[in-house]
Design an enzyme around this catalytic site. Sequence first.
Site, PDB file in Angstrom:
ATOM      1  N   HIS A   9      66.817  56.442  -3.447  1.00 50.39           N
ATOM      2  CA  HIS A   9      66.745  57.086  -2.119  1.00 50.39           C
ATOM      3  C   HIS A   9      68.125  57.237  -1.201  1.00 50.39           C
ATOM      4  O   HIS A   9      68.287  58.379  -0.681  1.00 50.39           O
ATOM      5  CB  HIS A   9      65.579  56.733  -1.352  1.00 50.39           C
ATOM      6  CG  HIS A   9      65.443  57.465  -0.039  1.00 50.39           C
ATOM      7  ND1 HIS A   9      65.094  58.764  -0.175  1.00 50.39           N
ATOM      8  CD2 HIS A   9      65.615  57.105   1.359  1.00 50.39           C
ATOM      9  CE1 HIS A   9      64.704  59.170   1.154  1.00 50.39           C
ATOM     10  NE2 HIS A   9      65.126  58.181   2.161  1.00 50.39           N
TER      11      HIS A   9
ATOM     12  N   ASP B 126      67.114  62.954   3.691  1.00 51.66           N
ATOM     13  CA  ASP B 126      66.010  62.501   4.206  1.00 51.66           C
ATOM     14  C   ASP B 126      65.255  63.297   5.340  1.00 51.66           C
ATOM     15  O   ASP B 126      65.120  64.553   5.180  1.00 51.66           O
ATOM     16  CB  ASP B 126      66.041  60.943   4.712  1.00 51.66           C
ATOM     17  CG  ASP B 126      64.821  60.086   4.832  1.00 51.66           C
ATOM     18  OD1 ASP B 126      63.970  59.752   4.000  1.00 51.66           O
ATOM     19  OD2 ASP B 126      64.343  59.997   6.104  1.00 51.66           O
TER      20      ASP B 126
ATOM     21  N   TYR C  80      58.213  60.987  12.884  1.00 54.40           N
ATOM     22  CA  TYR C  80      57.306  61.141  12.013  1.00 54.40           C
ATOM     23  C   TYR C  80      55.698  61.576  12.718  1.00 54.40           C
ATOM     24  O   TYR C  80      54.850  61.771  12.395  1.00 54.40           O
ATOM     25  CB  TYR C  80      56.661  59.740  11.391  1.00 54.40           C
ATOM     26  CG  TYR C  80      57.896  59.384  10.213  1.00 54.40           C
ATOM     27  CD1 TYR C  80      57.629  59.576   9.040  1.00 54.40           C
ATOM     28  CD2 TYR C  80      58.993  58.280  10.637  1.00 54.40           C
ATOM     29  CE1 TYR C  80      58.840  59.113   7.953  1.00 54.40           C
ATOM     30  CE2 TYR C  80      59.852  57.973   9.604  1.00 54.40           C
ATOM     31  CZ  TYR C  80      59.885  58.381   8.233  1.00 54.40           C
ATOM     32  OH  TYR C  80      60.677  58.054   7.554  1.00 54.40           O
TER      33      TYR C  80
END
Length: 554
Positions: free
Chosen positions: A523, A333, A465
């Site tokens: 994921h 990730d 982010y």
Amino acid sequence: MALRVAAFDLDGVLALPSIAGVLRHTEEALALPRDFLLGAFQMKFPEGPTEQLMKGKITFSQWVPLMDESCRKSSKACGASLPENFSISEIFSQAMAARSINRPMLQAAAALKKKGFTTCIVTNNWLDDSDKRDILAQMMCELSQHFDFLIESCQVGMIKPEPQIYKFVLDTLKAKPNEVVFLDDFGSNLKPARDMGMVTILVRDTASALRELEKVTGTQFPEAPLPVPCSPNDVSHGYVTVKPGIRLHFVEMGSGPAICLCHGFPESWFSWRYQIPALAQAGFRVLAIDMKGYGDSSSPPEIEEYAMELLCEEMVTFLNKLGIPQAVFIGHDWAGVLVWNMALFHPERVRAVASLNTPLMPPNPEVSPMEVIRSIPVFNYQLYFQEPGVAEAELEKNMSRTFKSFFRTSDDMGLLTVNKATEMGGILVGTPEDPKVSKITTEEEIEYYIQQFKKSGFRGPLNWYRNTERNWKWSCKALGRKILVPALMVTAEKDIVLRPEMSKNMENWIPFLKRGHIEDCGHWTQIEKPAEVNQILIKWLKTEIQNPSVTSKI
């Protein structure tokens, strides 16, 4: 009274093939009388060399000449002929080298421990001072991580089948006989335990023994068992200060070339729980890191503290403080982005690099990264994460709901509104307040994530982010570079965000890229398909690190 303790013998139960089996084979190969070797090893001679060995009164090197001499005398007495090069030491070296851990039995012990059983190894063992002692050491080191107690005859001065060792087991485990199930491959070792009131299982073969163990414990063992994970209480924890006021927490296991395991959002070092023991057993020093902002690592509130350039610099400092010149970096990730950047900006510190799910995506200097994110519907949640405080409030409100909604298989990831988060005002909108735990986690594992995020909160993790523009400008400095260190890209068929096709052009920038692909996987690759991940990683590591090609890649 219900069973609550499971005690396992080592040889012939947790380790196969048994030494007894090897001795029997050797007797046949040398045309020796039945039980010539096996009888001596099974202590049919009270106070003889083998009993002294097993009680720790003598070491293996002291026992060998005594046994060699005893065997030669016995051969003359029974008219058997021993070869000139007959060597008990060599026979045992071959037997020890042939043994390996009985994985299905270990899985059963792990399943019982997870269910709340106290687990124990009770073994007649010896003080091994031979030049092959590392074989026994490695096996005992791995096994001991998965059991609550290890009782070795050579350490306690008592042997099976003497009754006192069974009493010692009960005292040590604070258990009553009718609370214990005991597994051994010799009936003579089980009789005293059974006479005391323990439930006993004679292990003739693993499959039959496991069926009986399932029956008496009321536990169903999985047909395709998972790799045995580590738990937070059974690993070594460490901290490295990477700059004043900022430290990184890590978990460490094993010895050999260093591997840094780097997790993504919203995770923890604990997301590598199935990989840590497997990689350590494969011959590596494993360091699973709580990334900055997570768990027991520092989580400063400033957004710029999570810029990729700084995160990579701090990883270099992490290596420096531990005295590690180079490490293999494996990321998932967000940490996949980090490890690719480590290979681009600090290649001298990267022995090899691997990413799960996250492809290398070089920046386009002509297009703003926020425009790219807006153009990809499934990245909509990243826009929702941009405003400080908003996503934090949602994700921290009910962390049980948060983690149960996130950690799901590809088949039920629909709980998250990843492509409509800004429109709906949240990523959890519409999810149940108390979702059922997914098959890839347990309530106990979810509780550990909650415990860790209560320490750090979601501000730091979400700040990863919030450096999109800053990271883009920095990463543009690497345009035109290629990654020449050994590299591996592992794709997951059903990851709805980091889709396999996103990696299709990576060979343009990583000419010697190796690939792995996991079907029917979403994921959360490390916990959804841990056996497949371990197989891919270990095969690649053995090829690229332990047995590298001598051919230059430049």
